[in-house]
Write an enzyme that holds these catalytic residues in place. Structure first.
Site, short mmCIF file in Angstrom:
data_model
loop_
_atom_site.label_atom_id
_atom_site.label_comp_id
_atom_site.label_asym_id
_atom_site.label_seq_id
_atom_site.Cartn_x
_atom_site.Cartn_y
_atom_site.Cartn_z
N GLY A 117 79.59 21.93 6.08
CA GLY A 117 79.85 20.49 6.09
C GLY A 117 79.04 19.69 7.08
N THR A 118 78.07 20.31 7.75
CA THR A 118 77.33 19.58 8.77
C THR A 118 76.58 18.38 8.21
OG1 THR A 118 75.55 21.21 8.52
CG2 THR A 118 77.03 21.49 10.39
N GLY A 119 75.93 18.54 7.05
CA GLY A 119 75.15 17.44 6.50
C GLY A 119 76.02 16.27 6.08
N CYS A 120 77.11 16.56 5.40
CA CYS A 120 78.04 15.50 5.00
C CYS A 120 78.61 14.79 6.23
CB CYS A 120 79.20 16.09 4.20
SG CYS A 120 78.72 17.02 2.74
N THR A 163 79.63 26.42 10.16
CA THR A 163 78.94 25.13 10.14
C THR A 163 79.00 24.46 8.78
OG1 THR A 163 76.85 26.28 9.66
CG2 THR A 163 77.34 25.82 11.98
N LYS A 197 66.43 16.25 9.40
CA LYS A 197 67.31 17.15 10.15
C LYS A 197 66.63 18.49 10.33
CE LYS A 197 70.47 16.52 7.06
NZ LYS A 197 71.69 16.40 6.25
#
Length: 271
Positions: free
Chosen positions: A214-217, A212, A175
Site C-alpha cells: 500500500g505504499t504507493g496508494c 510495505t 518514486k
C-alpha cells in the site's frame, strides 16, 4: 462548524485493507481530511496477492463521481487503479472539468506483481489521464511501462521525470524506492519531484521492514490530502514522504505474506 477539507479517491478496492480505496480513506482520515470514494473495481486480495479483479461499469463510476462532486464538492482528487481503456477515458473526461488539484497514481502492478492495468490502456493513460494531473506519482516500474525509460541509478531519475512530464502533468514525482532495493540495499529511499524547472530530492531513511503493502496508494493519498489543505506541491510532497516513511516503519504482519503499512501510526495508542 468546522468542515474538514474534502478529498476524493477514484480507485479500486483492496479486500485485505492495505491498499486501494481502503488505504486511501485511512490516509485521508489520519491527515485530517474527509475522504470520499469512487469505486472503479473490486479485487479479491490478501497478503499473498490478487486472486481476482472485476471492473465496475463506466456508468457506475461516472454516477459516483457526479454524485459526490456536484453536491459535496472536492478540494483534491487522487486516482489509483483504472484497469481498462474505458475506465481511464471516463475518469480523464470527468477530471478535465474539475477545478481542483489531481494526483494521478498510474497503478500498473500490485505489490505482489499482479497486473492491474491492461496493456491496451497504456496509451489512454499517457494521452488522456496524465494531462489532467497536477502531480503524477509513478514508481520506477510504472515509469518503464509508460515511457520505456529504465532507471538504474539515481541520475537516471531526471530522464524519467522528463519523459513523464512530456505527457502533460504539471509535476512528476518519481518514486525511487525500488532503485535502492535493486542496488542491494542503501541507507535512504529517494524520490524526485520536478516540474521541469524546479527540482526537489526527497530522501528518507530506508526501514528494514518487508510489510510495505500500500505504499504507493498511501503516498499519493497523503499528497492529495495535503494539497486539499492548501500546501504547495513541494510542501505536500515533503509532508507525504514523511507520513509514508513513518507508515512503512510501523508496517505490520497480516496473513502469510506481505503486510500493510500502518496508516494510523500517528494516531496515538497503537496497543
Amino acid at each position: 462548524m468546522h468542515i474538514p477539507p474534502r478529498v476524493l479517491t477514484v480507485a479500486g478496492s483492496d479486500s485485505g485493507g492495505g491498499a486501494g480505496i481502503q488505504a486511501d480513506l485511512k490516509t485521508m482520515l489520519a491527515l485530517g481530511t474527509h475522504g470520499m470514494s469512487v469505486l472503479t473495481a473490486v479485487t479479491a486480495q490478501n497478503s499473498l496477492g490478487v486472486q481476482g479483479a472485476w471492473d465496475l461499469p463506466a456508468e457506475a463510476v461516472r454516477a459516483q463521481f457526479r454524485s459526490v462532486v456536484d453536491d459535496i464538492g472536492v478540494q483534491a482528487v487522487k486516482t489509483g487503479m483504472l484497469s481498462s481503456v474505458e475506465l481511464v477515458e471516463t475518469v480523464a473526461e470527468l477530471l478535465a472539468g474539475l477545478d481542483a488539484p489531481v494526483v494521478v497514481d498510474p497503478v500498473g502492478v500490485s505489490k505482489h506483481g499482479d497486473a492491474l492495468l491492461a496493456a491496451s490502456a497504456l496509451d489512454a493513460v499517457r494521452t488522456k489521464l496524465l494531462p489532467t494531473a497536477t502531480v503524477a506519482t509513478p514508481n520506477l516500474d510504472e515509469v518503464a511501462q509508460l515511457t520505456g525509460v529504465r532507471v538504474r541509478e539515481e541520475a537516471d531519475m531526471r530522464r524519467a521525470a522528463a519523459a513523464v512530464l512530456d505527457f502533460g502533468p504539471r509535476w512528476a514525482l518519481i518514486k525511487g524506492g525500488h532503485l535502492t532495493a535493486a542496488d542491494g540495499g542503501g541507507v535512504s529511499a529517494v524520490d524526485l519531484l520536478t516540474d521541469g524547472t524546479e527540482e526537489h530530492w526527497l530522501r528518507a531513511p530506508r526501514h528494514d521492514n518487508r510489510h510495505t503493502h500500500g505504499t504507493g496508494c498511501t503516498l499519493a493519498s497523503a499528497l492529495a490530502a495535503r494539497l486539499a489543505k492548501g500546501d504547495s506541491v513541494p510542501q505536500a510532497a515533503a509532508a507525504a514522504k514523511d507520513y509514508v516513511t513513518g507508515a512503512i516503519a510501523a508496517g505490520f504482519r497480516l496473513g502469510g505474506g506481505i503486510g500493510p503499512v500502518d496508516h494510523g501510526w500517528r494516531l496515538g495508542d497503537r496497543r
